[in-house]
Design a protein around this motif. Structure first.
Motif, PDB file in Angstrom:
ATOM      1  N   PHE A   1     -36.377  30.039  36.747  1.00  0.00           N
ATOM      2  CA  PHE A   1     -36.409  28.526  36.183  1.00  0.00           C
ATOM      3  C   PHE A   1     -37.545  28.648  35.154  1.00  0.00           C
ATOM      4  O   PHE A   1     -38.827  29.056  35.509  1.00  0.00           O
ATOM      5  CB  PHE A   1     -36.686  27.594  36.919  1.00  0.00           C
ATOM      6  CG  PHE A   1     -36.848  26.253  36.443  1.00  0.00           C
ATOM      7  CD1 PHE A   1     -35.623  25.501  35.874  1.00  0.00           C
ATOM      8  CD2 PHE A   1     -38.052  25.530  36.233  1.00  0.00           C
ATOM      9  CE1 PHE A   1     -36.088  24.283  35.222  1.00  0.00           C
ATOM     10  CE2 PHE A   1     -38.316  24.384  35.476  1.00  0.00           C
ATOM     11  CZ  PHE A   1     -37.124  23.808  35.186  1.00  0.00           C
ATOM     12  N   ARG A   2     -37.562  28.291  33.962  1.00  0.00           N
ATOM     13  CA  ARG A   2     -38.573  27.988  33.267  1.00  0.00           C
ATOM     14  C   ARG A   2     -38.536  26.597  32.581  1.00  0.00           C
ATOM     15  O   ARG A   2     -37.695  25.911  32.490  1.00  0.00           O
ATOM     16  CB  ARG A   2     -38.173  28.911  31.800  1.00  0.00           C
ATOM     17  CG  ARG A   2     -38.398  30.247  31.960  1.00  0.00           C
ATOM     18  CD  ARG A   2     -38.305  31.050  30.526  1.00  0.00           C
ATOM     19  NE  ARG A   2     -37.805  32.284  30.846  1.00  0.00           N
ATOM     20  CZ  ARG A   2     -36.790  32.686  30.150  1.00  0.00           C
ATOM     21  NH1 ARG A   2     -36.257  32.135  28.909  1.00  0.00           N
ATOM     22  NH2 ARG A   2     -36.004  33.939  30.051  1.00  0.00           N
ATOM     23  N   GLU A   3     -39.909  26.113  32.222  1.00  0.00           N
ATOM     24  CA  GLU A   3     -40.007  24.810  31.689  1.00  0.00           C
ATOM     25  C   GLU A   3     -39.023  24.560  30.682  1.00  0.00           C
ATOM     26  O   GLU A   3     -38.892  25.402  29.627  1.00  0.00           O
ATOM     27  CB  GLU A   3     -41.468  24.689  31.338  1.00  0.00           C
ATOM     28  CG  GLU A   3     -41.895  23.166  31.411  1.00  0.00           C
ATOM     29  CD  GLU A   3     -43.463  23.031  31.302  1.00  0.00           C
ATOM     30  OE1 GLU A   3     -43.779  22.072  30.523  1.00  0.00           O
ATOM     31  OE2 GLU A   3     -44.317  23.767  31.849  1.00  0.00           O
ATOM     32  N   GLY A   4     -38.395  23.402  30.538  1.00  0.00           N
ATOM     33  CA  GLY A   4     -37.307  22.852  29.626  1.00  0.00           C
ATOM     34  C   GLY A   4     -35.947  23.279  29.949  1.00  0.00           C
ATOM     35  O   GLY A   4     -35.038  22.949  29.115  1.00  0.00           O
ATOM     36  N   ASP A   5     -35.792  24.046  30.937  1.00  0.00           N
ATOM     37  CA  ASP A   5     -34.366  24.071  31.403  1.00  0.00           C
ATOM     38  C   ASP A   5     -33.698  23.019  31.930  1.00  0.00           C
ATOM     39  O   ASP A   5     -34.550  22.080  32.600  1.00  0.00           O
ATOM     40  CB  ASP A   5     -34.525  25.240  32.612  1.00  0.00           C
ATOM     41  CG  ASP A   5     -34.466  26.535  32.214  1.00  0.00           C
ATOM     42  OD1 ASP A   5     -34.784  26.774  30.925  1.00  0.00           O
ATOM     43  OD2 ASP A   5     -34.498  27.495  33.002  1.00  0.00           O
ATOM     44  N   PHE A   6     -32.704  22.766  31.452  1.00  0.00           N
ATOM     45  CA  PHE A   6     -31.874  21.661  32.074  1.00  0.00           C
ATOM     46  C   PHE A   6     -30.305  21.909  32.177  1.00  0.00           C
ATOM     47  O   PHE A   6     -29.704  22.984  31.222  1.00  0.00           O
ATOM     48  CB  PHE A   6     -32.161  20.083  31.584  1.00  0.00           C
ATOM     49  CG  PHE A   6     -31.683  20.409  29.831  1.00  0.00           C
ATOM     50  CD1 PHE A   6     -30.277  20.052  29.493  1.00  0.00           C
ATOM     51  CD2 PHE A   6     -32.436  20.726  28.969  1.00  0.00           C
ATOM     52  CE1 PHE A   6     -30.039  20.207  28.071  1.00  0.00           C
ATOM     53  CE2 PHE A   6     -32.467  20.890  27.673  1.00  0.00           C
ATOM     54  CZ  PHE A   6     -30.846  20.528  27.220  1.00  0.00           C
ATOM     55  N   VAL A   7     -29.598  21.407  32.932  1.00  0.00           N
ATOM     56  CA  VAL A   7     -28.121  21.655  32.868  1.00  0.00           C
ATOM     57  C   VAL A   7     -27.311  21.414  31.786  1.00  0.00           C
ATOM     58  O   VAL A   7     -27.537  20.345  31.216  1.00  0.00           O
ATOM     59  CB  VAL A   7     -27.226  20.947  34.474  1.00  0.00           C
ATOM     60  CG1 VAL A   7     -26.115  20.956  34.374  1.00  0.00           C
ATOM     61  CG2 VAL A   7     -28.138  21.666  35.710  1.00  0.00           C
ATOM     62  N   THR A   8     -26.558  22.229  31.342  1.00  0.00           N
ATOM     63  CA  THR A   8     -25.894  22.290  30.222  1.00  0.00           C
ATOM     64  C   THR A   8     -26.487  22.791  29.030  1.00  0.00           C
ATOM     65  O   THR A   8     -25.784  22.933  27.786  1.00  0.00           O
ATOM     66  CB  THR A   8     -24.985  20.919  30.000  1.00  0.00           C
ATOM     67  OG1 THR A   8     -26.012  19.903  29.407  1.00  0.00           O
ATOM     68  CG2 THR A   8     -24.257  20.077  31.105  1.00  0.00           C
ATOM     69  N   LYS A   9     -27.847  23.102  29.268  1.00  0.00           N
ATOM     70  CA  LYS A   9     -28.490  23.562  28.004  1.00  0.00           C
ATOM     71  C   LYS A   9     -27.522  24.848  27.597  1.00  0.00           C
ATOM     72  O   LYS A   9     -27.510  25.540  28.613  1.00  0.00           O
ATOM     73  CB  LYS A   9     -30.053  23.815  28.466  1.00  0.00           C
ATOM     74  CG  LYS A   9     -30.871  24.370  27.286  1.00  0.00           C
ATOM     75  CD  LYS A   9     -32.055  24.702  27.644  1.00  0.00           C
ATOM     76  CE  LYS A   9     -32.972  25.307  26.820  1.00  0.00           C
ATOM     77  NZ  LYS A   9     -34.287  25.370  27.295  1.00  0.00           N
ATOM     78  N   VAL A  10     -27.542  25.096  26.322  1.00  0.00           N
ATOM     79  CA  VAL A  10     -26.890  26.624  25.990  1.00  0.00           C
ATOM     80  C   VAL A  10     -28.240  27.433  25.694  1.00  0.00           C
ATOM     81  O   VAL A  10     -29.128  27.082  24.920  1.00  0.00           O
ATOM     82  CB  VAL A  10     -26.232  26.135  24.533  1.00  0.00           C
ATOM     83  CG1 VAL A  10     -25.756  27.438  24.066  1.00  0.00           C
ATOM     84  CG2 VAL A  10     -24.777  25.416  25.014  1.00  0.00           C
ATOM     85  N   GLU A  11     -28.105  28.627  26.162  1.00  0.00           N
ATOM     86  CA  GLU A  11     -29.054  29.540  25.910  1.00  0.00           C
ATOM     87  C   GLU A  11     -28.545  30.902  26.042  1.00  0.00           C
ATOM     88  O   GLU A  11     -27.849  31.293  26.937  1.00  0.00           O
ATOM     89  CB  GLU A  11     -30.183  29.195  26.906  1.00  0.00           C
ATOM     90  CG  GLU A  11     -31.302  30.063  26.765  1.00  0.00           C
ATOM     91  CD  GLU A  11     -32.194  30.337  27.891  1.00  0.00           C
ATOM     92  OE1 GLU A  11     -33.177  29.278  28.200  1.00  0.00           O
ATOM     93  OE2 GLU A  11     -32.345  31.151  28.615  1.00  0.00           O
ATOM     94  N   GLY A  12     -28.819  31.682  25.023  1.00  0.00           N
ATOM     95  CA  GLY A  12     -28.376  33.211  24.874  1.00  0.00           C
ATOM     96  C   GLY A  12     -27.083  33.345  24.730  1.00  0.00           C
ATOM     97  O   GLY A  12     -26.192  32.385  24.767  1.00  0.00           O
ATOM     98  N   ALA A  13     -26.694  34.696  24.857  1.00  0.00           N
ATOM     99  CA  ALA A  13     -25.148  34.927  24.669  1.00  0.00           C
ATOM    100  C   ALA A  13     -24.769  35.897  25.849  1.00  0.00           C
ATOM    101  O   ALA A  13     -25.724  36.694  26.271  1.00  0.00           O
ATOM    102  CB  ALA A  13     -25.178  35.658  23.096  1.00  0.00           C
ATOM    103  N   CYS A  14     -23.418  35.851  26.011  1.00  0.00           N
ATOM    104  CA  CYS A  14     -22.870  36.601  27.007  1.00  0.00           C
ATOM    105  C   CYS A  14     -22.865  38.035  26.542  1.00  0.00           C
ATOM    106  O   CYS A  14     -22.724  38.486  25.342  1.00  0.00           O
ATOM    107  CB  CYS A  14     -21.328  36.200  27.145  1.00  0.00           C
ATOM    108  SG  CYS A  14     -20.618  37.206  28.335  1.00  0.00           S
ATOM    109  N   PRO A  15     -23.331  38.763  27.627  1.00  0.00           N
ATOM    110  CA  PRO A  15     -23.480  40.316  27.145  1.00  0.00           C
ATOM    111  C   PRO A  15     -22.058  41.124  26.896  1.00  0.00           C
ATOM    112  O   PRO A  15     -21.664  41.992  26.286  1.00  0.00           O
ATOM    113  CB  PRO A  15     -24.152  41.114  28.130  1.00  0.00           C
ATOM    114  CG  PRO A  15     -23.963  39.870  29.382  1.00  0.00           C
ATOM    115  CD  PRO A  15     -23.879  38.738  28.941  1.00  0.00           C
TER     116      PRO A  15
END
Ligand SMILES: [Zn+2]
Length: 66
Positions: free
Chosen positions: A27-41
């Motif tokens: 977990f990193r600060e600023g994380d929340f459920v439904t937040k979009v982050e990164g791309a599927c490999p």
């Protein structure tokens, strides 16, 4: 007297919007459920935060000598 309080490890689960790919990381600060982050490999679709949970660290990491 050395008393160390170990906070539980917080884990963030990321899932792909398209396929069933999922991964977890710390977990990193600023994380929340439904937040979009990164791309599927595998297909490049966006990953979103599916869940956040606390992991109990009551394993090896406690090498205490008396
Ligand atoms: Zn995917």
């Amino acid at each position: 007297m050395s008393q160390q309080v170990q906070p539980p490890q917080i884990i963030t689960i990321l899932k792909c919007l398209k396929c069933n790919y999922s991964t977890e990381r710390q977990f990193r600060e600023g994380d929340f459920v439904t937040k979009v982050e990164g791309a599927c490999p595998t297909d490049g679709a966006p990953l979103y935060i599916w869940g956040i949970y606390a992991k109990n660290v009551e394993q090896k990491n406690t090498n205490q000598k008396y």
